[in-house]
Scaffold this motif. Structure first.
Motif, mmCIF file in Angstrom:
data_model
loop_
_atom_site.group_PDB
_atom_site.id
_atom_site.type_symbol
_atom_site.label_atom_id
_atom_site.label_comp_id
_atom_site.label_asym_id
_atom_site.label_seq_id
_atom_site.Cartn_x
_atom_site.Cartn_y
_atom_site.Cartn_z
ATOM 1 N N ARG A 35 0.850 -1.191 0.000
ATOM 2 C CA ARG A 35 0.000 0.000 0.000
ATOM 3 C C ARG A 35 0.889 1.246 0.000
ATOM 4 O O ARG A 35 1.836 1.346 0.769
ATOM 5 C CB ARG A 35 -0.924 0.002 1.217
ATOM 6 N N ASP A 125 -8.496 5.338 -3.229
ATOM 7 C CA ASP A 125 -7.162 5.554 -3.793
ATOM 8 C C ASP A 125 -6.120 4.597 -3.223
ATOM 9 O O ASP A 125 -4.962 4.636 -3.652
ATOM 10 C CB ASP A 125 -6.712 7.003 -3.536
ATOM 11 N N GLY A 126 -6.517 3.768 -2.257
ATOM 12 C CA GLY A 126 -5.600 2.763 -1.729
ATOM 13 C C GLY A 126 -4.679 3.246 -0.635
ATOM 14 O O GLY A 126 -3.743 2.541 -0.259
ATOM 15 N N TYR A 127 -4.944 4.432 -0.075
ATOM 16 C CA TYR A 127 -4.089 4.944 0.994
ATOM 17 C C TYR A 127 -4.490 4.410 2.366
ATOM 18 O O TYR A 127 -3.657 4.357 3.273
ATOM 19 C CB TYR A 127 -4.144 6.475 1.023
ATOM 20 N N ALA A 129 -6.970 1.277 4.330
ATOM 21 C CA ALA A 129 -7.817 0.098 4.192
ATOM 22 C C ALA A 129 -9.229 0.432 4.658
ATOM 23 O O ALA A 129 -9.423 1.223 5.586
ATOM 24 C CB ALA A 129 -7.254 -1.066 5.000
#
Length: 259
Positions: A35, A125-127, A129
């Protein structure tokens, strides 16, 4: 003793499930480490602000500014639910006092909503969880019953009389009041009205309002006539904003503040 036995049983079941899926515990650790590092609030708030609609930006902009004042240099994955609750309480107690204030509950609610909007995009945006989203773990304050009520006919007549006889543009103010009285449209719907949205044959106007809502609204022939006259006198183009000042400039939300 029973908790220990249950815990071991769950671990064994998890190991068996991972083995059947062909996944090792190391794979899970590696996936988590893939991540990207979370940006700071100062870096990410402008990104979200540019991505949302104008209405969302107006609603949450002041609360994002408050977040920047307190957490600007912190990363998104640092604040805890308890810290969000503390910031909401601070916002609640430092809200500007108005005559219709209700103890800052609305300000606390909007702060939490603004953070939920921010973290929703951070998850996408995957920053962060989804399970680690701290804003979803904070409950919004319970809303109190509304104090809104209908305006009496006599008071409405007084308001219209004052608007028609005072101010720097009585014709515009009177038209605004008549438009909202007949259609119950929002400010955004009135500001988005265009000359091409008028259907004089059927006495209908096309309103585009909050949440991309679009509806044809019946109006009186009198209101339709005044809307057409206003557009013609103030040189509103067919696809341009209808409601304008005398100099031809489109009105904004500030006109409502004045009114």
């Amino acid at each position: 003793m029973s908790d220990t036995i249950v815990g071991r049983a769950e671990l064994d079941a998890a190991r068996l499930l991972l083995a059947r899926m062909g996944i090792s515990p190391a794979d899970l650790v590696d996936a988590a480490s893939d991540r990207p590092p979370a940006p700071t609030f100062a870096e990410y708030v402008p990104v979200v602000s540019a991505a949302v609609s104008d209405g969302t930006r107006r609603a949450y902009g002041s609360y994002w500014k408050r977040v920047l004042e307190h957490w600007g240099q912190r990363r998104l994955d640092e604040p805890t639910p308890s810290e969000i609750e503390q910031l909401a309480e601070y916002t609640k107690t430092h809200v500007m006092a108005r005559r219709n204030a209700r103890g800052g509950r609305s300000a606390a609610e909007h702060l939490i909503a603004a953070l939920r909007c921010l973290y929703k995009r951070a998850v996408a945006d995957g920053y962060v969880a989804a399970a680690d989203n701290p804003a979803l773990k904070v409950a919004k304050p319970r809303r109190l019953p509304s104090t809104r009520r209908a305006v009496a006919d006599s008071r409405l007549a007084e308001i219209n009389a004052a608007a028609a006889s005072t101010g720097d543009d009585p014709a515009l103010d009177s038209l605004l009041l008549r438009l909202h009285t007949e259609t119950a449209c929002r400010r955004g719907g009135a500001l988005a009205l265009r000359p091409v949205d008028l259907d004089p044959d059927q006495c209908l106007i096309l309103l585009r309002e909050k949440g991309d809502t679009v509806r044809w609204q019946p109006v009186s022939p009198t209101l339709m006539r005044h809307l057409q006259q206003h557009a013609e006198e103030r040189q509103a183009a067919g696809t341009g904003q209808l409601l304008r000042y005398r100099n031809g400039q489109p009105i904004t939300y500030r006109r409502y503040d004045h009114l």
